[in-house]
Motif scaffolding. Structure first.
Motif, PDB file in Angstrom:
ATOM      1  N   MET A  73      24.329  13.698  17.359  1.00 62.40           N
ATOM      2  CA  MET A  73      24.041  12.289  17.657  1.00 62.40           C
ATOM      3  C   MET A  73      22.786  11.802  16.937  1.00 62.40           C
ATOM      4  O   MET A  73      22.749  10.673  16.447  1.00 62.40           O
ATOM      5  CB  MET A  73      23.880  12.108  19.164  1.00 62.40           C
ATOM      6  N   ALA A  74      21.761  12.623  16.815  1.00 65.44           N
ATOM      7  CA  ALA A  74      20.524  12.210  16.140  1.00 65.44           C
ATOM      8  C   ALA A  74      20.771  11.937  14.658  1.00 65.44           C
ATOM      9  O   ALA A  74      20.252  10.958  14.103  1.00 65.44           O
ATOM     10  CB  ALA A  74      19.454  13.278  16.310  1.00 65.44           C
ATOM     11  N   THR A  75      21.578  12.768  14.028  1.00 67.34           N
ATOM     12  CA  THR A  75      21.905  12.542  12.618  1.00 67.34           C
ATOM     13  C   THR A  75      22.734  11.291  12.446  1.00 67.34           C
ATOM     14  O   THR A  75      22.518  10.513  11.510  1.00 67.34           O
ATOM     15  CB  THR A  75      22.658  13.762  12.049  1.00 67.34           C
ATOM     16  N   ALA A  76      23.668  11.053  13.360  1.00 68.38           N
ATOM     17  CA  ALA A  76      24.502   9.848  13.288  1.00 68.38           C
ATOM     18  C   ALA A  76      23.660   8.591  13.447  1.00 68.38           C
ATOM     19  O   ALA A  76      23.870   7.594  12.741  1.00 68.38           O
ATOM     20  CB  ALA A  76      25.589   9.896  14.359  1.00 68.38           C
ATOM     21  N   ILE A  77      22.689   8.626  14.325  1.00 68.26           N
ATOM     22  CA  ILE A  77      21.801   7.469  14.508  1.00 68.26           C
ATOM     23  C   ILE A  77      20.949   7.257  13.262  1.00 68.26           C
ATOM     24  O   ILE A  77      20.726   6.116  12.831  1.00 68.26           O
ATOM     25  CB  ILE A  77      20.935   7.658  15.768  1.00 68.26           C
TER      26      ILE A  77
END
Length: 83
Positions: free
Chosen positions: A3-7
Motif C-alpha cells: 500500500m505504501a508503494t501504491a500511494i
C-alpha cells in the motif's frame, strides 16, 4: 506492491499532472503579453524595436516556467524509484 508503494506511485502521477498545468499559466501569460505588445506598438510605432526586445525576453522567461514544469513531470513519470 504494498500500500505504501501504491500511494507513492499515485502521488507521483498526481504531482506530474499538477506540474503539467504550468503550461496553462505560461500560455495565458504569453497571450496577454502579446496583446499588450500589439497595443504598445500601435500606440508608439517608432519604439517597436525596444518593445519587441523586451517582449522576447519576457516570453523566454514565461516559456522557461512551462519547460521546468514539463521536466518535473517527465522526471516524476519516468524516473520513478518506486516502480
Amino acid at each position: 506492491m504494498d500500500m505504501a508503494t501504491a500511494i507513492a506511485v499515485a502521488g507521483s502521477a498526481i504531482g506530474a499532472g499538477i506540474a503539467v498545468f504550468t503550461g496553462i499559466g505560461a500560455g495565458l501569460g504569453q497571450g496577454y503579453a502579446a496583446g499588450k505588445l500589439a497595443e504598445a506598438v500601435g500606440n508608439q510605432p517608432e519604439a517597436k524595436s525596444e518593445i519587441m526586445s523586451s517582449f522576447i525576453v519576457g516570453a523566454a522567461i514565461a516559456e522557461s516556467t512551462a519547460i521546468y514544469g514539463l521536466i518535473i513531470a517527465i522526471i516524476l513519470i519516468f524516473v520513478n524509484p518506486w516502480i
